[in-house]
Design a protein around this motif. Sequence first.
Motif, short mmCIF file in Angstrom:
data_model
loop_
_atom_site.label_atom_id
_atom_site.label_comp_id
_atom_site.label_asym_id
_atom_site.label_seq_id
_atom_site.Cartn_x
_atom_site.Cartn_y
_atom_site.Cartn_z
N THR A 158 3.20 4.55 -12.80
CA THR A 158 2.83 4.53 -14.21
C THR A 158 1.58 3.66 -14.37
O THR A 158 1.09 3.07 -13.40
N LEU A 159 1.08 3.57 -15.59
CA LEU A 159 -0.10 2.74 -15.85
C LEU A 159 0.15 1.28 -15.50
O LEU A 159 -0.78 0.55 -15.16
N LEU A 160 1.40 0.84 -15.59
CA LEU A 160 1.73 -0.55 -15.26
C LEU A 160 2.27 -0.69 -13.83
O LEU A 160 2.90 -1.69 -13.49
N LYS A 161 2.02 0.34 -13.03
CA LYS A 161 2.32 0.30 -11.59
C LYS A 161 3.81 0.37 -11.25
O LYS A 161 4.21 0.03 -10.13
N ARG A 162 4.63 0.81 -12.19
CA ARG A 162 6.03 1.09 -11.83
C ARG A 162 6.05 2.38 -11.02
O ARG A 162 5.36 3.34 -11.36
N ARG A 163 6.84 2.41 -9.99
CA ARG A 163 6.84 3.55 -9.08
C ARG A 163 8.00 4.51 -9.32
O ARG A 163 9.11 4.10 -9.65
N ARG A 164 7.71 5.78 -9.14
CA ARG A 164 8.75 6.81 -9.06
C ARG A 164 8.59 7.45 -7.68
O ARG A 164 7.55 8.05 -7.37
N TYR A 165 9.62 7.31 -6.86
CA TYR A 165 9.54 7.83 -5.50
C TYR A 165 9.82 9.33 -5.48
O TYR A 165 10.64 9.84 -6.25
N THR A 166 9.10 10.02 -4.61
CA THR A 166 9.18 11.49 -4.53
C THR A 166 9.51 11.89 -3.10
O THR A 166 8.67 12.44 -2.38
N ALA A 167 10.74 11.63 -2.70
CA ALA A 167 11.15 11.82 -1.31
C ALA A 167 11.02 13.26 -0.83
O ALA A 167 10.79 13.51 0.36
N ASP A 168 11.13 14.22 -1.75
CA ASP A 168 11.14 15.63 -1.35
C ASP A 168 9.79 16.31 -1.49
O ASP A 168 9.69 17.53 -1.39
N ILE A 169 8.73 15.53 -1.71
CA ILE A 169 7.42 16.11 -1.99
C ILE A 169 6.86 16.90 -0.81
O ILE A 169 6.04 17.80 -0.98
N ASN A 170 7.32 16.60 0.41
CA ASN A 170 6.85 17.31 1.60
C ASN A 170 7.93 18.22 2.19
O ASN A 170 7.84 18.63 3.35
N SER A 171 8.92 18.54 1.38
CA SER A 171 10.01 19.40 1.85
C SER A 171 9.48 20.79 2.25
O SER A 171 8.54 21.32 1.64
N THR A 172 10.09 21.37 3.26
CA THR A 172 9.73 22.73 3.67
C THR A 172 10.36 23.77 2.75
O THR A 172 9.98 24.94 2.78
N ASN A 173 11.33 23.33 1.95
CA ASN A 173 11.97 24.21 0.97
C ASN A 173 11.09 24.24 -0.28
O ASN A 173 10.90 23.22 -0.95
N SER A 174 10.54 25.39 -0.61
CA SER A 174 9.57 25.50 -1.70
C SER A 174 10.17 25.13 -3.06
O SER A 174 9.48 24.58 -3.92
N ILE A 175 11.45 25.43 -3.25
CA ILE A 175 12.10 25.10 -4.53
C ILE A 175 12.26 23.59 -4.67
O ILE A 175 11.94 23.02 -5.72
N VAL A 176 12.72 22.95 -3.60
CA VAL A 176 12.88 21.50 -3.61
C VAL A 176 11.52 20.81 -3.75
O VAL A 176 11.36 19.86 -4.52
#
Length: 215
Positions: free
Chosen positions: A104-122
């Motif tokens: 966010t603008l104040l540097k709070r993080r949201r982790y995106t563990a599945d961003i590199n998933s081989t499953n296109s839906i995930v």
Amino acid sequence: MAHISDDANMKEAFLKNIDIHTHTATKLFRVSIEDVTSDMRRKAKTVNFGIIYGISAFGLSERLNIPRKEAMKLIDDYFLMFPDIKKYMTTTIEFAKQNGYVETLLKRRRYTADINSTNSIVRGFAERIAINAPIQGSAADMIKIAMINIFNFLNKEKLKSKLIMQVHDELIFDTHKSEIEIVKLNIERLMSNALKLHVPIVVDIGQGKNWLDAH
């Protein structure tokens, strides 16, 4: 979105105090503000919010009950008119893929563990989170800062009025009759200046004997 993407066309609407959905409709349907119909504005509003959530042509066609080809054209035209929004989405997804989170603008993080998933839906779901989280999360940052500043103001001034509830981007106050004007003035000031953005923050204030009347 206007601040985070820094898109000139979108910022123009806020800087000129033009309704963003009407402004978008003028761009999408190539008409003047005076010629924007309620249906055009409705479609533009759906596109505006849909883009933030990474809506597909199929999803937009379902929501607007229009052919998928027409929905795809609306999305393509949207990105032609707001090119820096497309750039924001692309760079944000790439950042998330490389770092595993967005901020966010104040540097709070949201982790995106599945961003590199081989499953296109995930993977697609994670990409939509990556696009949306900085926007929604920064809005959450803003309202929290406003609440803290307002709470401190009420205490400092020893006012009887109280902040009693938050509903999304709305704050509800139980205000003493003798304090209505000073509370209204300072709520507007503190909410609109919670974070410094490239566009002005407009605060609407209503009052009444109950929440319904205040609207």
